[in-house]
Design a protein around this motif. Structure first.
Motif, PDB file in Angstrom:
ATOM      1  N   GLN A 210     -31.126  82.089  34.168  1.00 15.92           N
ATOM      2  CA  GLN A 210     -31.815  83.387  34.127  1.00 15.92           C
ATOM      3  C   GLN A 210     -30.847  84.532  34.416  1.00 15.92           C
ATOM      4  OE1 GLN A 210     -35.125  83.506  33.085  1.00 15.92           O
ATOM      5  NE2 GLN A 210     -34.331  85.579  32.756  1.00 15.92           N
ATOM      6  N   ARG A 211     -29.956  84.338  35.398  1.00 19.19           N
ATOM      7  CA  ARG A 211     -28.990  85.406  35.726  1.00 19.19           C
ATOM      8  C   ARG A 211     -27.979  85.599  34.606  1.00 19.19           C
ATOM      9  NH1 ARG A 211     -26.892  83.281  41.209  1.00 19.19           N
ATOM     10  NH2 ARG A 211     -25.156  84.685  40.722  1.00 19.19           N
ATOM     11  N   MET A 212     -27.548  84.495  33.976  1.00 13.64           N
ATOM     12  CA  MET A 212     -26.613  84.629  32.843  1.00 13.64           C
ATOM     13  C   MET A 212     -27.291  85.410  31.710  1.00 13.64           C
ATOM     14  SD  MET A 212     -24.544  81.011  32.453  1.00 13.64           S
ATOM     15  CE  MET A 212     -25.914  79.911  32.318  1.00 13.64           C
ATOM     16  N   ALA A 227     -29.977  92.485  21.434  1.00 13.60           N
ATOM     17  CA  ALA A 227     -29.686  91.133  21.931  1.00 13.60           C
ATOM     18  C   ALA A 227     -30.897  90.492  22.586  1.00 13.60           C
ATOM     19  CB  ALA A 227     -28.548  91.201  22.941  1.00 13.60           C
ATOM     20  N   SER A 228     -31.028  89.199  22.352  1.00  8.73           N
ATOM     21  CA  SER A 228     -32.100  88.447  23.001  1.00  8.73           C
ATOM     22  C   SER A 228     -31.525  87.098  23.436  1.00  8.73           C
ATOM     23  CB  SER A 228     -33.228  88.299  21.981  1.00  8.73           C
ATOM     24  OG  SER A 228     -33.970  87.172  22.262  1.00  8.73           O
ATOM     25  N   VAL A 229     -31.532  86.843  24.731  1.00  7.61           N
ATOM     26  CA  VAL A 229     -30.928  85.616  25.263  1.00  7.61           C
ATOM     27  C   VAL A 229     -31.998  84.808  26.002  1.00  7.61           C
ATOM     28  CG1 VAL A 229     -29.103  84.637  26.710  1.00  7.61           C
ATOM     29  CG2 VAL A 229     -28.716  86.815  25.537  1.00  7.61           C
ATOM     30  N   GLN A 230     -32.141  83.560  25.583  1.00  9.97           N
ATOM     31  CA  GLN A 230     -33.158  82.691  26.163  1.00  9.97           C
ATOM     32  C   GLN A 230     -32.551  81.881  27.315  1.00  9.97           C
ATOM     33  OE1 GLN A 230     -34.458  79.789  23.322  1.00  9.97           O
ATOM     34  NE2 GLN A 230     -36.013  78.954  24.702  1.00  9.97           N
ATOM     35  N   ALA A 231     -33.240  81.827  28.446  1.00 11.83           N
ATOM     36  CA  ALA A 231     -32.771  81.014  29.579  1.00 11.83           C
ATOM     37  C   ALA A 231     -33.423  79.641  29.501  1.00 11.83           C
ATOM     38  CB  ALA A 231     -33.144  81.700  30.886  1.00 11.83           C
ATOM     39  N   LEU A 232     -32.601  78.594  29.589  1.00 12.37           N
ATOM     40  CA  LEU A 232     -33.098  77.221  29.420  1.00 12.37           C
ATOM     41  C   LEU A 232     -32.624  76.340  30.558  1.00 12.37           C
ATOM     42  CD1 LEU A 232     -32.302  75.930  25.802  1.00 12.37           C
ATOM     43  CD2 LEU A 232     -34.556  76.183  26.860  1.00 12.37           C
ATOM     44  N   ARG A 233     -33.501  75.491  31.063  1.00 12.12           N
ATOM     45  CA  ARG A 233     -33.069  74.506  32.058  1.00 12.12           C
ATOM     46  C   ARG A 233     -33.327  73.139  31.463  1.00 12.12           C
ATOM     47  NH1 ARG A 233     -35.767  73.702  37.584  1.00 12.12           N
ATOM     48  NH2 ARG A 233     -34.113  72.637  38.723  1.00 12.12           N
ATOM     49  N   GLU A 234     -32.261  72.332  31.351  1.00 19.15           N
ATOM     50  CA  GLU A 234     -32.369  71.054  30.634  1.00 19.15           C
ATOM     51  C   GLU A 234     -31.931  69.901  31.524  1.00 19.15           C
ATOM     52  OE1 GLU A 234     -32.946  70.504  27.145  1.00 19.15           O
ATOM     53  OE2 GLU A 234     -33.485  72.582  26.796  1.00 19.15           O
ATOM     54  N   LYS A 235     -32.263  68.695  31.063  1.00 17.10           N
ATOM     55  CA  LYS A 235     -31.782  67.501  31.763  1.00 17.10           C
ATOM     56  C   LYS A 235     -30.392  67.143  31.221  1.00 17.10           C
ATOM     57  CE  LYS A 235     -35.815  64.920  33.271  1.00 17.10           C
ATOM     58  NZ  LYS A 235     -35.846  65.774  34.443  1.00 17.10           N
ATOM     59  N   GLY A 236     -29.544  66.555  32.069  1.00 13.80           N
ATOM     60  CA  GLY A 236     -28.225  66.146  31.601  1.00 13.80           C
ATOM     61  C   GLY A 236     -27.696  65.046  32.497  1.00 13.80           C
ATOM     62  N   VAL A 237     -26.566  64.426  32.098  1.00 12.49           N
ATOM     63  CA  VAL A 237     -26.012  63.359  32.940  1.00 12.49           C
ATOM     64  C   VAL A 237     -25.284  63.934  34.148  1.00 12.49           C
ATOM     65  CG1 VAL A 237     -25.785  61.671  31.074  1.00 12.49           C
ATOM     66  CG2 VAL A 237     -23.848  63.160  31.609  1.00 12.49           C
ATOM     67  N   ALA A 238     -25.021  65.241  34.118  1.00  7.48           N
ATOM     68  CA  ALA A 238     -24.266  65.875  35.201  1.00  7.48           C
ATOM     69  C   ALA A 238     -24.622  67.355  35.240  1.00  7.48           C
ATOM     70  CB  ALA A 238     -22.775  65.695  34.929  1.00  7.48           C
ATOM     71  N   PRO A 239     -24.300  68.033  36.342  1.00 10.76           N
ATOM     72  CA  PRO A 239     -24.545  69.469  36.374  1.00 10.76           C
ATOM     73  C   PRO A 239     -23.616  70.198  35.401  1.00 10.76           C
ATOM     74  CG  PRO A 239     -24.041  68.616  38.586  1.00 10.76           C
ATOM     75  CD  PRO A 239     -23.734  67.534  37.611  1.00 10.76           C
ATOM     76  N   GLY A 240     -24.127  71.232  34.780  1.00 12.08           N
ATOM     77  CA  GLY A 240     -23.302  72.036  33.880  1.00 12.08           C
ATOM     78  C   GLY A 240     -24.055  73.296  33.507  1.00 12.08           C
ATOM     79  N   ALA A 241     -23.302  74.337  33.130  1.00  6.50           N
ATOM     80  CA  ALA A 241     -23.956  75.588  32.741  1.00  6.50           C
ATOM     81  C   ALA A 241     -23.071  76.334  31.760  1.00  6.50           C
ATOM     82  CB  ALA A 241     -24.213  76.451  33.967  1.00  6.50           C
ATOM     83  N   GLY A 242     -23.722  77.108  30.914  1.00  6.72           N
ATOM     84  CA  GLY A 242     -22.952  77.926  29.984  1.00  6.72           C
ATOM     85  C   GLY A 242     -23.859  78.866  29.220  1.00  6.72           C
ATOM     86  N   ILE A 243     -23.227  79.833  28.573  1.00  2.61           N
ATOM     87  CA  ILE A 243     -23.995  80.762  27.736  1.00  2.61           C
ATOM     88  C   ILE A 243     -23.346  80.806  26.357  1.00  2.61           C
ATOM     89  CG2 ILE A 243     -22.740  82.784  28.646  1.00  2.61           C
ATOM     90  CD1 ILE A 243     -25.389  84.343  28.269  1.00  2.61           C
ATOM     91  N   VAL A 269     -19.842  84.455  34.123  1.00  3.85           N
ATOM     92  CA  VAL A 269     -19.860  83.580  32.938  1.00  3.85           C
ATOM     93  C   VAL A 269     -20.392  84.369  31.732  1.00  3.85           C
ATOM     94  CG1 VAL A 269     -20.818  81.464  31.940  1.00  3.85           C
ATOM     95  CG2 VAL A 269     -20.205  81.524  34.366  1.00  3.85           C
ATOM     96  N   ALA A 270     -21.475  85.121  31.975  1.00  2.72           N
ATOM     97  CA  ALA A 270     -22.055  85.926  30.890  1.00  2.72           C
ATOM     98  C   ALA A 270     -21.066  86.997  30.434  1.00  2.72           C
ATOM     99  CB  ALA A 270     -23.349  86.570  31.377  1.00  2.72           C
ATOM    100  N   GLU A 271     -20.357  87.599  31.396  1.00  4.24           N
ATOM    101  CA  GLU A 271     -19.395  88.661  31.040  1.00  4.24           C
ATOM    102  C   GLU A 271     -18.281  88.120  30.139  1.00  4.24           C
ATOM    103  OE1 GLU A 271     -18.253  90.252  34.881  1.00  4.24           O
ATOM    104  OE2 GLU A 271     -20.355  90.827  35.227  1.00  4.24           O
TER     105      GLU A 271
END
Ligand SMILES: Nc1ncnc2c1ncn2[C@@H]1O[C@H](COP(=O)(O)OP(=O)(O)OP(=O)(O)O)[C@@H](O)[C@H]1O
Length: 349
Positions: A210-212, A227-243, A269-271
């Motif tokens: 959400q902050r990104m 601009a329109s940016v969707q915030a998503l929270r997904e399942k994964g094998v490990a922690p990770g984040a990106g935009i 990260v967003a910047e």
């Protein structure tokens, strides 16, 4: 047998991958020496070895030198490229797993399968969103969208996100075979239509995406971009984040990303992603630095000439041009001052 110097120019993995694709397509055996000689850890890494084995599988090639760290490879196609159902997993090349970019494996086999008779379904496992390679979001929204305009019929579906260093992502690709490639003309990009983005986190709290997303939307709007940016929270094998941001212009597409890391704020990260996008936007060019080298292969295999203007002439671009020319399928002119690329397929002369 075509002899390829893997240390030429950029001296990276792309020399190998373009050679594999063209060897599979033409049936011409290749010998590559000095593989990735320009890199700190030269030779075949997990991602490259997976690409070698994938290319070999689809055309029943004989291999010599197909081992991790090898700087020499012989690749002798045994048959024409066979459409089919395939699975390629970067983990099989390296025990303990790897975030080797499956986008690069995908790019190695996509055109051989698209030009073969029959349709294919490919499952790829490994890193889906890793630095210094196209992300799967870029593959889906930029690379495949542009290649569709050249006649490629392929779709990808992301099943699981795979980040550095664990990997563990999955993508399914459907490729329709028997296509004919046409050239592309991209000298003017036209007006910006919109910027769309995905801010994603796996196994991390919801405030991170959400902050990104908020920071990116604010920055892009301040710069006057829709601009329109969707915030998503997904399942994964490990922690990770990106935009991952995709800008759509009237005649072209581009994409940029930023990856989360320990002690880096979500806003930062967003910047990082926005800075790259805004820098590209200011150039006025239709084709970003990365797509510039990735369009060479389909353009060389097309039945008409292609011409496009790029934001930057990279050594990836000039190196890939030289490798492709060695196969005698196309003449490629890179005009460094005009920043234009002209690809003249030999059959189209
Ligand atoms: N941010 C990005 N977006 C899209 N494409 C990218 C991005 N970064 C890199 N690429 C593409 O990834 C490819 C990387 O090729 P390169 O020769 O560097 O090989 P590599 O196999 O990643 O390995 P290495 O650099 O370790 O040898 C190039 O096609 C480049 O355009």
């Amino acid at each position: 047998m075509i002899d390829i110097d893997g240390s030429y120019g950029e001296g990276g993995g792309q020399v190998l991958r373009s050679s594999l694709s063209l060897s599979a397509i033409t049936g011409e055996p290749i010998r590559i020496v000095g593989i990735r000689a320009g890199r700190k850890k030269p030779g075949l890494a997990a991602q490259h070895l997976t690409a070698v084995r994938a290319a070999a599988r689809i055309c029943n090639a004989q291999l010599r030198g197909d081992a991790l760290g090898s700087m020499m490879l012989e690749f002798i196609p045994g048959t024409a490229v066979q459409a089919g159902i395939y699975t390629f997993d970067v983990r099989e090349a390296q025990q303990g797993g790897s975030a080797g970019a499956i986008a690069l494996v995908l790019q190695t086999i996509l055109l051989p399968l698209a030009l073969a008779t029959g349709d294919s379904q490919v499952t790829l496992r490994g890193g889906t969103h890793v630095s210094f390679s196209p992300t799967m979001t870029y593959i889906e929204q930029v690379y495949l969208s542009m290649l569709r305009r050249m006649g490629v019929e392929a779709e990808v579906k992301l099943g699981a996100w795979g980040w550095y260093p664990q990997g563990g992502g999955e993508v399914k690709m459907q490729v329709n075979g028997g296509i004919k490639l046409s050239g592309i003309n991209l000298l003017e990009r036209g007006d910006l239509q919109q910027v769309q983005g995905l801010a994603v986190a796996t196994e991390l709290p919801a405030h991170i995406p959400q902050r990104m997303a908020n920071r990116a939307e604010n920055l892009l709007r301040e710069a006057g971009l829709k601009a329109s940016v969707q915030a998503l929270r997904e399942k994964g094998v490990a922690p990770g984040a990106g935009i991952f941001l995709t800008a759509e212009y009237k005649n072209s597409l581009t994409g940029f990303g930023g990856f989360g890391r320990l002690r880096m704020t979500s806003e930062k990260v967003a910047e990082i992603a926005c800075e790259q996008l805004l820098k590209f936007h200011q150039t006025g060019a239709p084709v970003d630095e990365h797509l510039a080298d990735q369009l060479l292969l389909p353009a060389a295999l097309a039945s008409q000439q292609s011409q496009y203007r790029v934001a930057e002439v990279s050594t990836h671009l000039t190196t890939n041009a030289a490798v492709i020319e060695q196969f005698g399928l196309a003449r490629i002119r890179v005009d460094e001052s005009e920043k234009t690329v002209t690809v003249i397929p030999v059959i189209g002369d």
